[in-house]
Design a protein around this motif. Structure first.
Motif, PDB file in Angstrom:
ATOM      1  N   PHE A  54      -6.695 -11.631   1.371  1.00  0.00           N
ATOM      2  CA  PHE A  54      -6.980 -10.432   2.165  1.00  0.00           C
ATOM      3  C   PHE A  54      -6.545  -9.160   1.466  1.00  0.00           C
ATOM      4  O   PHE A  54      -7.140  -8.105   1.674  1.00  0.00           O
ATOM      5  CB  PHE A  54      -6.366 -10.565   3.559  1.00  0.00           C
TER       6      PHE A  54
ATOM      7  N   GLY B 221      -6.270 -12.346   8.982  1.00  0.00           N
ATOM      8  CA  GLY B 221      -5.624 -12.103   7.703  1.00  0.00           C
ATOM      9  C   GLY B 221      -4.380 -12.910   7.443  1.00  0.00           C
ATOM     10  O   GLY B 221      -3.645 -12.624   6.493  1.00  0.00           O
TER      11      GLY B 221
ATOM     12  N   TRP C  63      -9.564  -8.518  -0.635  1.00  0.00           N
ATOM     13  CA  TRP C  63     -10.715  -8.083   0.162  1.00  0.00           C
ATOM     14  C   TRP C  63     -10.529  -6.682   0.742  1.00  0.00           C
ATOM     15  O   TRP C  63     -11.505  -6.047   1.122  1.00  0.00           O
ATOM     16  CB  TRP C  63     -10.981  -9.086   1.274  1.00  0.00           C
ATOM     17  N   THR C  64      -9.288  -6.230   0.825  1.00  0.00           N
ATOM     18  CA  THR C  64      -9.041  -4.899   1.385  1.00  0.00           C
ATOM     19  C   THR C  64      -8.576  -3.891   0.331  1.00  0.00           C
ATOM     20  O   THR C  64      -8.065  -2.833   0.666  1.00  0.00           O
ATOM     21  CB  THR C  64      -7.999  -4.973   2.519  1.00  0.00           C
TER      22      THR C  64
ATOM     23  N   ARG D   1       0.816  -1.211   0.000  1.00  0.00           N
ATOM     24  CA  ARG D   1       0.000   0.000   0.000  1.00  0.00           C
ATOM     25  C   ARG D   1       0.853   1.266   0.000  1.00  0.00           C
ATOM     26  O   ARG D   1       0.461   2.290  -0.557  1.00  0.00           O
ATOM     27  CB  ARG D   1      -0.927  -0.004   1.225  1.00  0.00           C
TER      28      ARG D   1
ATOM     29  N   HIS E 134     -16.829 -12.143   4.233  1.00  0.00           N
ATOM     30  CA  HIS E 134     -16.253 -11.491   3.060  1.00  0.00           C
ATOM     31  C   HIS E 134     -17.094 -11.771   1.817  1.00  0.00           C
ATOM     32  O   HIS E 134     -17.897 -12.698   1.777  1.00  0.00           O
ATOM     33  CB  HIS E 134     -14.826 -11.988   2.818  1.00  0.00           C
TER      34      HIS E 134
ATOM     35  N   THR F 119      -6.288  -4.130  -2.305  1.00  0.00           N
ATOM     36  CA  THR F 119      -4.935  -4.119  -2.860  1.00  0.00           C
ATOM     37  C   THR F 119      -4.824  -5.211  -3.910  1.00  0.00           C
ATOM     38  O   THR F 119      -4.978  -6.394  -3.597  1.00  0.00           O
ATOM     39  CB  THR F 119      -3.877  -4.340  -1.761  1.00  0.00           C
TER      40      THR F 119
END
Length: 352
Positions: free
Chosen positions: A105, A156, A108-109, A89, A321, A111
């Motif tokens: 993850f 995660g 899902w977030t 990130r 999710h 990235t």
């Protein structure tokens, strides 16, 4: 008013200049469906978080293949999902060696990443990566004994997914235990077990040695579940950079050869990674390599992708999710690169 306008203009000019430089520094774009380039432009840099790979590549001399191809590597002491995603990130990292959960993850977030490397354990059930560490005096000797226990859990990370799979195997649900949110970094799970902050925690083979030596009465049990996923995942934009993609092709081939080298040189691998990097003594380092089993390169990623989809489906159901098609997370152009680098050493069948 004039001063403010002038300041805004300077700020805007600075942003435009930085943006222009960034565009000039970036390599040419590469479609994800395009063939991987064969030639690495001079000065191409890869920022890699792969401590084990770094140690083996350097000790074996295989790292020279990267330099000879024109690849410059900036090694980062980064491992695990949380660290690597944070670095992605911040645009401080191109790729990192992890298990399979971080790629889920990351998606899902928000990235975007791609898996470019897969390795497995030749005998995955005989040589699991994780065991369940048991706190002294807890009385857990089998999976059925987990009911009512406090279990370290990191949503995660691979350890978190393993906990959910273990509960399913034991016929239990999250309601039957207490999941204690705790990120697995360093010796955090070992400390939590030793202090009895948790009753059970998934810990790796070398951590079991550290744990039982540090806390008399501590023990561990097997999970009976396959947990050998090992990948390298990268920022999608790094794979879409033609220069970096060409460099990654070289890196994947070299990393594949490094896996085969460590199988053939277990004592050297024990020293350069588990002793020199992880800090174990010679006897424990060699024991960890022995109980970790032989690593292998799969001839095809079909089985790995199928297992990843099953894990994604489980986590989506258990953690709320969105459903995820994991084929969007895997860059299978590198599958052939691995297989060719491994040659006759590739594996097929259940191990894959």
């Amino acid at each position: 008013m004039i001063k403010k306008s002038l300041g805004a203009a300077v700020a805007l000019l600075t942003i435009v200049t930085i943006s222009a430089c960034a565009k000039e520094d970036a390599g040419a774009g590469l479609e994800l469906t395009a063939a991987l380039p064969d030639s690495v432009p001079s000065g191409t840099v890869l920022r890699l978080g792969d401590p084990a790979g770094q140690a083996v590549l350097q000790e074996s001399g295989i790292v020279k293949e990267l330099a000879d191809a024109g690849v410059t590597v900036e090694w980062a002491n980064i491992s695990g999902g949380p660290q690597s995603i944070q670095a992605f990130r911040a645009d401080k990292l191109d790729c990192s060696a992890v298990a399979d959960i971080p790629s889920l993850f990351a998606a899902w977030t928000g990235t975007s990443t791609k898996i470019i490397f897969q390795s497995v354990t030749a005998d995955p059930l005989e040589f699991p990566i994780y065991q369940l560490g048991v706190a002294p005096g807890t009385g857990v000797a089998a999976l059925a004994d987990l009911r009512g226990k406090k279990i370290a859990y990191s949503a995660g990370q691979a350890q978190g997914a393993l906990v959910l799979r273990v509960l399913k195997e034991a016929g239990l649900t999250q309601k039957d235990v207490t999941l204690v949110e705790l990120t697995s970094t360093g010796d955090s799970y070992i400390t939590a077990l030793g202090s009895k902050a948790v009753d059970v925690a998934p810990i790796s083979a070398f951590q079991v040695k550290l744990y039982t030596a540090k806390y008399p009465g501590g023990s561990s049990i097997g999970t009976g579940i396959r947990d050998d996923a090992s990948t390298v995942y990268c920022l999608t934009k790094s794979v879409e950079d033609a220069e970096k993609a060409a460099a990654l092709k070289v890196y994947v081939a070299a990393r594949t050869k490094a896996i085969l080298w460590q199988n053939e040189h277990p004592d050297e691998y024990a020293k350069v990674y588990y002793q020199d990097v992880q800090g174990l003594n010679e006897a424990d380092a060699r024991e960890v390599v022995r109980i970790s089993g032989t690593k292998a390169i799969p001839a095809t990623w079909d089985n790995a992708v199928e297992r990843l989809q099953a894990t994604a489906d489980l986590l989506a159901a258990e953690q709320g999710h969105d459903k995820l098609d994991v084929t969007t997370l895997v860059d299978r152009r590198f599958e052939k690169v691995q297989a060719e680098a491994a040659g006759s050493a590739v594996v097929t069948g259940d191990a894959a």
